[in-house]
Design a protein around this motif. Structure first.
Motif: not given
Length: 260
Positions: A240-260
């Motif tokens: 459960i912890i691994v899955c939660f971290i994986f999902i959190s990383m995906i959401l963090f990557i999607r939500i945060m804009p890319k650095l220019k």
């Protein structure tokens, strides 16, 4: 199994001793005693051999040697009543030494010595010598050919004395045997009590060991079940912890804009 040379020599010397014991010997005869001593040494050597005879044969040899030794000791006693009493406790052999004998020679010697000691006791009680002639004293001869007026009273007194002595010996022997029987009974009861207590202690120990074994099995099963449950919960928690971290990383990557 063929007899060894030592056993053959022992049988020959034993036959010789039985023949000498059956014969009438002089009081100064010393050869029989030496022969019996040699028989004891040969018997001990035979017992120590690797290829020794069967235990029944060894026991029969020992029985005959002990009989001859006891007979010599009985002959050294002073009183005929003591000789007769000692002769009663002798145990002759049960099996003939050689095939030519129908009856064991030691048994014949035992009967002869018993008859001889009985005759000596009778002569001692009646106040006669071996030829049947009256004597004044049992152990001391006066050399007087004819009886004296006081011989009858003296013989009666000597007869009473010998009878009393013989009776006292029998009573003493009976008391010793009674004491031995009581001691044996006491020791047997004590040993029985100790064995009974040991059996009870052993039974209790076995019962406690069985109970401890059952408890150990139960606790082992419970520990195994508990270990399996703990491993399952830990595994699911890690997943459960691994899955939660994986999902959190995906959401963090999607939500945060890319650095220019």
């Amino acid at each position: 199994m063929a007899a060894s040379r030592l056993e053959l020599n022992l049988v020959r010397l034993l036959c010789r001793c039985e023949v000498m014991a059956a014969e009438k010997r002089d009081p100064d005869e010393w050869r029989l005693e030496k022969y019996v001593g040699a028989l004891e040494d040969m018997l001990q050597a035979l017992k120590a051999q690797a290829s020794k005879p069967a235990s029944e044969v060894i026991n029969e040899y020992s029985r005959k040697v002990d009989f001859l030794k006891g007979m010599l000791q009985a002959e050294k006693l002073t009183s005929s009543s003591e000789k007769a009493l000692a002769n009663q406790f002798l145990a002759p052999g049960r099996v003939p030494t050689t095939a030519r004998e129908r009856i064991p020679a030691t048994k014949t010697v035992h009967l002869q010595s018993r008859a001889r000691y009985t005759n000596e006791m009778r002569d001692e009680l009646l106040g006669t010598d071996s030829a049947g002639e009256p004597e004044l004293d049992v152990r001391k001869r006066t050399g007087v050919a004819g009886p004296r007026p006081g011989n009858e009273k003296q013989s009666a007194a000597e007869l009473d004395l010998v009878l009393q002595r013989h009776q006292s010996l029998q009573e003493k022997l009976a008391e010793e045997m009674l004491g031995l029987a009581r001691s044996l009974k006491t020791n047997t009861l004590a040993a029985q009590s100790v064995i009974k207590k040991d059996n009870q202690t052993l039974s209790h120990s076995l019962k406690m060991a069985d109970q401890n074994l059952e408890k150990l099995k139960t606790e082992s099963e419970r520990l195994e079940q508990h270990t399996q449950k703990s491993v399952n919960w830990l595994l699911w928690a890690m997943l459960i912890i691994v899955c939660f971290i994986f999902i959190s990383m995906i959401l963090f990557i999607r939500i945060m804009p890319k650095l220019k």
